[in-house]
Design an enzyme around this catalytic site. Structure first.
Site, PDB file in Angstrom:
ATOM      1  N   LYS A   1      -0.638  -6.718  -7.817  1.00 31.89           N
ATOM      2  CA  LYS A   1      -0.802  -8.063  -7.156  1.00 31.89           C
ATOM      3  C   LYS A   1      -2.092  -8.547  -7.341  1.00 31.89           C
ATOM      4  O   LYS A   1      -2.200  -9.735  -7.493  1.00 31.89           O
ATOM      5  CB  LYS A   1      -0.522  -7.563  -5.561  1.00 31.89           C
TER       6      LYS A   1
ATOM      7  N   HIS B   1       0.796  -1.181  -0.050  1.00 30.72           N
ATOM      8  CA  HIS B   1      -0.113  -0.130  -0.336  1.00 30.72           C
ATOM      9  C   HIS B   1       0.963   1.301  -0.031  1.00 30.72           C
ATOM     10  O   HIS B   1       0.589   2.313  -0.657  1.00 30.72           O
ATOM     11  CB  HIS B   1      -0.914   0.055   1.106  1.00 30.72           C
TER      12      HIS B   1
ATOM     13  N   GLN C   1     -17.618  -7.444  -1.175  1.00 33.18           N
ATOM     14  CA  GLN C   1     -16.559  -8.457  -1.902  1.00 33.18           C
ATOM     15  C   GLN C   1     -16.149  -9.350  -0.962  1.00 33.18           C
ATOM     16  O   GLN C   1     -15.470 -10.283  -1.602  1.00 33.18           O
ATOM     17  CB  GLN C   1     -15.465  -7.333  -2.060  1.00 33.18           C
TER      18      GLN C   1
HETATM   19  P1  AMP Z   1      -6.313  -4.124  -0.431  1.00 31.12           P
HETATM   20  O1  AMP Z   1      -6.425  -3.343   0.866  1.00 31.12           O
HETATM   21  O2  AMP Z   1      -6.128  -5.459  -0.258  1.00 31.12           O
HETATM   22  O3  AMP Z   1      -7.627  -4.020  -1.093  1.00 31.12           O
HETATM   23  O4  AMP Z   1      -5.433  -3.543  -1.386  1.00 31.12           O
HETATM   24  C1  AMP Z   1      -5.407  -2.103  -1.818  1.00 31.12           C
HETATM   25  C2  AMP Z   1      -4.462  -1.595  -2.942  1.00 31.12           C
HETATM   26  O5  AMP Z   1      -3.144  -2.257  -2.568  1.00 31.12           O
HETATM   27  C3  AMP Z   1      -5.024  -2.651  -4.256  1.00 31.12           C
HETATM   28  O6  AMP Z   1      -4.584  -2.004  -5.245  1.00 31.12           O
HETATM   29  C4  AMP Z   1      -4.017  -3.775  -4.024  1.00 31.12           C
HETATM   30  O7  AMP Z   1      -3.649  -4.467  -5.585  1.00 31.12           O
HETATM   31  C5  AMP Z   1      -2.743  -2.933  -3.557  1.00 31.12           C
HETATM   32  N1  AMP Z   1      -1.695  -4.107  -3.063  1.00 31.12           N
HETATM   33  C6  AMP Z   1      -2.059  -5.044  -2.076  1.00 31.12           C
HETATM   34  N2  AMP Z   1      -0.918  -5.893  -1.923  1.00 31.12           N
HETATM   35  C7  AMP Z   1      -0.008  -5.391  -2.592  1.00 31.12           C
HETATM   36  C8  AMP Z   1       1.452  -5.598  -3.157  1.00 31.12           C
HETATM   37  N3  AMP Z   1       1.975  -6.609  -2.388  1.00 31.12           N
HETATM   38  N4  AMP Z   1       2.316  -4.769  -3.865  1.00 31.12           N
HETATM   39  C9  AMP Z   1       1.694  -3.875  -4.446  1.00 31.12           C
HETATM   40  N5  AMP Z   1       0.235  -3.490  -4.253  1.00 31.12           N
HETATM   41  C10 AMP Z   1      -0.354  -4.144  -3.445  1.00 31.12           C
END
Ligand code: AMP
Length: 283
Positions: A144, A32, A56
């Site tokens: 990711k 993030h 979701q």
């Molecule tokens: P989430 O909080 O899991 O919904 O993720 C929020 C954003 O962070 C989304 O765009 C994810 O794809 C991105 N994200 C999650 N894990 C990673 C990672 N390891 N590297 C880069 N971006 C990430």
């Protein structure tokens, strides 16, 4: 840094700058943070949302136990120079008696769409709502979640949403495991063993790029994962624009995987660019 706990508070923010937006579900980590760094540009305001989106999650998924670490998350945002954080309540995003959802077809149907029915309906719906509230010029997403990126790009095109989508590379631990909020569900012992997943991905991609038979390689890689305690849901060689499976090597294509390890569902993907970095061991 401004912190808004409701949509109406956010709408009263007197910001004159175009916004770069990073939607998240919190439990923030270095993945993030890399999006926040990308969102910080002169002449723009950066906005992060933190919202664990109930629609979701499937009925047997981890919505209620999903990690919620708001104080630490706000500190991460502050350290990365974020201008504003939106932390809405569920009823603010899903008004009582709401009756509208966004449903994306095509790229949303296979793989994640097949194993998590209605997951992408929830993702598309919340992302469109957040876009309508935040009205960003640019929104940043992590590679990711490769299929999520394709679904959002499809929705933005189909519904003529005035935002530019940027996809940023996956951040990994030193041993290659992709960072994820769900990694904290792994015990210390399983966490160490989980790094076998990116290792197999890398070997599998290397063999495909050498022109070996794609179905055979996918089969033996799945078997190697299964022999090491992974319950493989899918391992596929796909075109990231369509998410259709491919039988031949092409430098644009990517390997996608979902596997449960000791009850924790892990997803990952890699492409040739990741091998070109010599090692995906460390991002
Ligand atoms: P989430 O909080 O899991 O919904 O993720 C929020 C954003 O962070 C989304 O765009 C994810 O794809 C991105 N994200 C999650 N894990 C990673 C990672 N390891 N590297 C880069 N971006 C990430």
């Amino acid at each position: 840094m401004k912190v808004f706990y409701s949509v109406s508070e956010f709408r009263s923010w007197e910001n004159q700058l175009p916004v770069i937006f990073v939607p998240t579900m919190g439990a923030l980590h270095e993945g993030h943070a890399s999006l926040m760094r990308a969102a910080r540009r002169p002449g723009f305001a950066s906005v992060v949302s933190i919202f664990v989106n109930p629609t979701q999650f499937g009925p047997n998924e981890d919505f209620s136990k999903y990690p919620r670490t708001l104080d630490a998350d706000l500190e991460v945002c502050r350290q990365h120079g974020v201008d504003a954080v939106l932390v809405p309540e569920v009823v603010d995003i899903y008004p009582v008696n709401d009756a509208t959802m966004v449903k994306v077809g095509g790229v949303a149907e296979p793989y994640e769409g097949a194993f998590r029915p209605s997951h992408f309906d929830g993702v598309a719906t919340v992302v469109l709502k957040l876009f309508n509230i935040v009205q960003p010029a640019v929104a940043c997403f992590g590679q990711k979640d490769l299929q999520q990126c394709a679904v959002i790009q499809q929705m933005v095109r189909d519904l003529a949403v005035p935002v530019s989508i940027e996809v940023l590379p996956t951040m990994r631990e030193d041993d290659g495991l992709a960072l994820s909020s769900r990694n904290r569900y792994l015990s210390t012992e399983s966490r160490a063993k989980a790094a076998y997943l990116p290792h197999v991905l890398k070997e599998c991609l290397r063999s495909i790029s050498q022109g070996l038979d794609v179905p055979k390689i996918l089969d033996s890689s799945s078997q190697a994962l299964a022999n090491n305690g992974f319950e493989v849901q899918y391992l596929a060689w796909i075109d990231p624009l369509t998410f259709e499976p491919q039988a031949k090597f092409d430098p644009r294509f990517r390997l996608v995987v979902a596997a449960k390890f000791e009850g924790v569902r892990l997803i990952d993907n890699i492409g040739l660019q990741d091998l070109d970095l010599v090692s995906i061991e460390k991002a």
